[in-house]
Scaffold this active site. Structure first.
Site, PDB file in Angstrom:
ATOM      1  N   GLU A 115      17.603  -4.409  25.081  1.00 34.18           N
ATOM      2  CA  GLU A 115      18.148  -4.322  23.358  1.00 34.18           C
ATOM      3  C   GLU A 115      19.334  -5.159  22.754  1.00 34.18           C
ATOM      4  O   GLU A 115      19.121  -5.643  21.496  1.00 34.18           O
ATOM      5  CB  GLU A 115      19.165  -2.819  23.206  1.00 34.18           C
ATOM      6  CG  GLU A 115      18.091  -1.841  23.885  1.00 34.18           C
ATOM      7  CD  GLU A 115      17.344  -1.498  22.768  1.00 34.18           C
ATOM      8  OE1 GLU A 115      17.236  -1.686  21.835  1.00 34.18           O
ATOM      9  OE2 GLU A 115      15.616  -0.844  22.526  1.00 34.18           O
ATOM     10  N   TYR A 124      23.515   1.694  16.908  1.00 35.57           N
ATOM     11  CA  TYR A 124      22.408   1.113  17.893  1.00 35.57           C
ATOM     12  C   TYR A 124      21.306   1.813  19.661  1.00 35.57           C
ATOM     13  O   TYR A 124      20.504   2.524  19.964  1.00 35.57           O
ATOM     14  CB  TYR A 124      21.358   0.170  16.602  1.00 35.57           C
ATOM     15  CG  TYR A 124      19.826   0.055  17.197  1.00 35.57           C
ATOM     16  CD1 TYR A 124      18.753   1.245  17.037  1.00 35.57           C
ATOM     17  CD2 TYR A 124      19.816  -1.071  17.955  1.00 35.57           C
ATOM     18  CE1 TYR A 124      17.351   0.344  17.041  1.00 35.57           C
ATOM     19  CE2 TYR A 124      18.548  -0.638  18.948  1.00 35.57           C
ATOM     20  CZ  TYR A 124      17.277   0.071  18.786  1.00 35.57           C
ATOM     21  OH  TYR A 124      16.175  -0.590  19.155  1.00 35.57           O
ATOM     22  N   ASP A 136      16.676   1.925  13.401  1.00 33.45           N
ATOM     23  CA  ASP A 136      16.759   0.399  13.630  1.00 33.45           C
ATOM     24  C   ASP A 136      16.252  -0.299  12.316  1.00 33.45           C
ATOM     25  O   ASP A 136      15.609   0.985  11.152  1.00 33.45           O
ATOM     26  CB  ASP A 136      16.279  -0.257  14.467  1.00 33.45           C
ATOM     27  CG  ASP A 136      14.627  -0.606  14.515  1.00 33.45           C
ATOM     28  OD1 ASP A 136      14.206   0.673  14.532  1.00 33.45           O
ATOM     29  OD2 ASP A 136      13.741  -0.981  15.734  1.00 33.45           O
TER      30      ASP A 136
END
Ligand code: SF4
Length: 350
Positions: A32, A115, A133
């Site tokens: 990520e 996020y 996102d």
């Protein structure tokens, strides 16, 4: 209906990406952080390299920052790599290598925003936290035909609420992966293939002919232009390299001695500058090289000097040691050309 359709589509079309086959929070966190502002095809090689070099959070914590930056070189946004390393140290040393397992605890980690915390919480621990996102904003703005700007405070709040209301609480990980993949492959930014879309019948932007104008953004990104003049001072097998210490782009990376100006300098101004400052005339001056960052446009020229000025004697390193130093992509590309030609000569970059 929406969630199930997205999940059904995902099962048929998903890409086989290595971090998707894992519930290991370390691997999910790594992927990520790497994929922020980076395309999957670009980030994949870096992910595999990091897993190979640092297979556990303890391995990453045990590396030096310079090693981590070296492995990160070319991926850009180097503050991500510095935060990654600092967080690995924290988890390894303070938390015995065990990742926090809830969204709220994950948010306390350095470099982990809402996020990334939601991604780790849902993918590794199945917590029903909706991810929002760029891909998710686009799919929701189009499917529900929402004109609220996605970069406004109200927009962020309402999109998050909508996403939270849609998440499949039994399958949060699959749903989050599915909607992001749908945005990345089907509901793409330009010219999505709406005619062959499983959501077309209920897509409000499609029926209202507003696909091209969704999502709405209120702010235009301001791009600042900077003029960098790099001095490649080489004498025999030595060259000068220094660390960027300022709180600015490329912090802790290495570069040639630099003078930054607010405006463009001509060849004659650069020659005059070298005579004044270093009592020598440059051997060569490269054409201007444009290097684009998300909010900055760097216009760089490389000025080759055949004598190392007195004030830079402490910056001398052997030329073949450059490879051991993490470099910004701009410098690395120029340096690779030097190596290719085996000499310092004038050239134009691609
Ligand atoms: S119909 Fe077009 S705009 Fe609507 S979800 Fe599908 S691809 Fe996106």
């Amino acid at each position: 209906m929406f969630s199930q359709q997205i999940i059904d589509w995902y099962k048929l079309h998903k890409r086989d990406l290595p971090w998707r086959n894992s519930t290991d929070p370390y691997k999910i966190w790594l992927s990520e952080i790497m994929l922020q502002q980076t395309r999957v095809d670009q980030g994949l090689g870096y992910y595999l390299k990091f897993i190979d070099h640092y297979s556990t959070v303890h391995d990453l914590a045990g590396a030096t920052e310079q090693q981590v930056l070296n492995d990160w070189q070319g991926l850009g946004y180097y503050s991500r790599a510095r935060n990654l390393h600092a967080t690995a140290k924290h988890i390894s040393e303070q938390l015995n290598g065990v990742f926090p397992s809830t969204y709220n605890e994950l948010l306390k980690l350095k470099g982990v925003g809402p996020y990334t915390a939601a991604a780790i919480a849902s993918f590794a621990f199945n917590e029903p936290k909706a991810l929002v996102d760029g891909n998710v904003y686009r799919v929701l703005a189009r499917y529900f035909n929402i004109a609220l700007p996605i970069d406004s405070t109200q927009g962020k709040k309402e999109f998050q609420e909508l996403a939270d209301s849609l998440i499949d609480s039994k399958n949060p990980a699959t749903y989050n992966q599915a909607i992001m993949e749908f945005g990345a492959l089907q509901c793409v930014p330009a010219n999505p293939d709406c005619e062959n879309c499983v959501l077309r019948d209920n897509c409000q932007a499609y029926s209202n002919k507003t696909v091209a104008s969704r999502p709405v953004k209120e702010k235009k990104t301001k791009v600042r232009t900077r003029y960098f003049y790099y001095f490649i001072a080489q004498e025999g097998e030595f060259i000068c390299l220094k660390t960027r210490t300022e709180s600015d782009i490329w912090q802790h990376l290495f570069e040639f001695p630099l003078v930054e100006k607010d405006n463009q300098l001509s060849d004659s101004e650069l020659i005059h500058y070298c005579k004044q400052q270093f009592q020598q005339t440059p051997v060569l001056i490269s054409p201007e090289q444009k290097h684009l960052l998300s909010h900055q446009r760097i216009m760089a020229r490389f000025i080759h000097l055949s004598k190392i000025p007195q004030e830079w004697q402490s910056l001398k390193i052997k030329m073949d040691a450059i490879e051991n130093h993490p470099l910004p992509r701009l410098i690395e590309r120029y340096y690779l050309k030097i190596i290719e030609r085996k000499q310092l000569i004038f050239f134009e970059m691609d």
